[in-house]
Design a protein around this motif. Structure first.
Motif, mmCIF file in Angstrom:
data_model
loop_
_atom_site.group_PDB
_atom_site.id
_atom_site.type_symbol
_atom_site.label_atom_id
_atom_site.label_comp_id
_atom_site.label_asym_id
_atom_site.label_seq_id
_atom_site.Cartn_x
_atom_site.Cartn_y
_atom_site.Cartn_z
ATOM 1 N N ARG A 159 -35.307 19.168 -6.477
ATOM 2 C CA ARG A 159 -35.271 19.928 -5.360
ATOM 3 C C ARG A 159 -34.733 21.189 -5.617
ATOM 4 N NH1 ARG A 159 -32.129 16.315 -2.920
ATOM 5 N NH2 ARG A 159 -30.087 17.304 -3.246
ATOM 6 N N SER A 160 -33.576 21.361 -6.353
ATOM 7 C CA SER A 160 -33.168 22.811 -6.588
ATOM 8 C C SER A 160 -34.081 23.694 -7.131
ATOM 9 C CB SER A 160 -31.784 22.529 -7.440
ATOM 10 O OG SER A 160 -31.301 23.845 -7.689
ATOM 11 N N ALA A 161 -35.033 23.200 -8.320
ATOM 12 C CA ALA A 161 -36.099 23.798 -8.863
ATOM 13 C C ALA A 161 -37.026 24.359 -7.818
ATOM 14 C CB ALA A 161 -36.734 22.994 -10.104
ATOM 15 N N GLU B 190 -38.164 31.838 3.550
ATOM 16 C CA GLU B 190 -36.646 31.414 3.950
ATOM 17 C C GLU B 190 -36.508 29.973 3.757
ATOM 18 O OE1 GLU B 190 -33.821 30.877 7.603
ATOM 19 O OE2 GLU B 190 -34.779 32.924 7.555
ATOM 20 N N VAL B 191 -35.736 29.569 2.689
ATOM 21 C CA VAL B 191 -35.937 28.100 1.954
ATOM 22 C C VAL B 191 -34.676 27.387 2.234
ATOM 23 C CG1 VAL B 191 -36.586 26.652 0.166
ATOM 24 C CG2 VAL B 191 -37.605 29.018 0.482
ATOM 25 N N SER B 192 -34.668 26.277 2.798
ATOM 26 C CA SER B 192 -33.494 25.290 2.655
ATOM 27 C C SER B 192 -33.838 23.844 2.129
ATOM 28 C CB SER B 192 -32.999 25.080 4.011
ATOM 29 O OG SER B 192 -34.067 24.556 4.835
ATOM 30 N N SER B 193 -32.896 22.816 2.029
ATOM 31 C CA SER B 193 -33.263 21.644 1.312
ATOM 32 C C SER B 193 -32.652 20.557 1.835
ATOM 33 C CB SER B 193 -33.305 21.809 -0.110
ATOM 34 O OG SER B 193 -31.837 21.658 -0.407
ATOM 35 N N MET B 194 -33.128 19.447 1.501
ATOM 36 C CA MET B 194 -32.387 18.259 2.083
ATOM 37 C C MET B 194 -32.804 16.945 1.201
ATOM 38 S SD MET B 194 -33.904 16.896 5.742
ATOM 39 C CE MET B 194 -33.702 15.183 5.536
ATOM 40 N N PRO B 195 -32.001 15.894 1.049
ATOM 41 C CA PRO B 195 -32.639 14.859 0.289
ATOM 42 C C PRO B 195 -33.371 13.933 1.263
ATOM 43 C CG PRO B 195 -30.310 14.700 0.536
ATOM 44 C CD PRO B 195 -30.718 15.927 0.987
ATOM 45 N N ALA B 196 -34.461 13.210 0.947
ATOM 46 C CA ALA B 196 -35.136 12.387 1.810
ATOM 47 C C ALA B 196 -34.280 11.386 2.705
ATOM 48 C CB ALA B 196 -36.405 11.804 1.126
#
Length: 199
Positions: A14-16, A28-34
């Motif tokens: 996810r970080s990569a 503009e990027v954000s993330s989350m685990p499923a």
């Protein structure tokens, strides 16, 4: 500016993906685990979700998946493998716009995000044949549900009660599923169907 949400259970991957997308202009990027409740970066509403195909597999995690479905609708770029046609089929049936092979070059992901953000379909040519195969899934919904129950270790009697069928009908569905997927027995059929991403 295109707001992108990366959804992946593996933190390192996810970080990569986040770093890769942040290297492109206009994202503009954000993330989350499923399986998480909140995005890692506390993202605002987004334009595109980049989702690992594994997050779309099977009936598990329906509540967790609702989070990114609600946020992105069909503006998803699903990262999938050609040997998992079940994942492709579920995504296609849900109206997903973007399909990208997990082995595609990094630039293809950025292209896919921009196309899906505009509401256009993106289909990686490496997934075309797999998607066509996925649309020809040999099992009926009932055969799949019987195999799904069998994969949980349920006996014929338990499957019959759970699905409101007779034991003979359950045996017939199992036999039909085994024949259609070219399996030797029930266990082999379950393995074949799981490997294809149908369960």
């Amino acid at each position: 500016m295109v707001r992108v949400l990366v959804v992946h259970d593996a933190a390192l991957l996810r970080s990569a993906l986040v770093q890769l997308l942040r290297s492109a202009d206009g994202l503009e990027v954000s993330s989350m685990p499923a399986r998480g409740d909140e995005p890692d970066d506390h993202a605002l509403p987004v334009d595109v979700c980049v989702v690992d195909g594994h997050c779309l597999e099977g009936p598990r995690d329906e509540v967790a998946r609702a989070s990114f479905w609600d946020r992105c609708g069909t503006r998803l770029v699903v990262l999938a493998a050609p040997e998992r046609p079940g994942v492709l089929r579920r995504a296609f049936d849900a109206g997903v716009l973007g399909f990208l092979d997990k082995d595609a070059p990094a630039r293809r992901l950025i292209d896919a995000v921009h196309m899906v953000a505009k509401g256009e379909r993106f289909l990686d040519e490496r997934l075309t044949v797999a998607l066509l195969r996925a649309l020809e899934m040999p099992l009926t919904a009932r055969e799949l549900s019987v195999l799904s129950e069998a994969s949980r270790g349920s006996s014929v009697a338990e499957i019959a009660v759970g699905l409101h069928l007779s034991r003979g009908t359950v045996r017939n569905y199992l036999a039909s599923a085994i024949r259609k997927v070219g399996a030797r027995n029930r266990v082999d059929a379950i393995r074949i169907v799981q490997n294809a991403g149908w369960l």
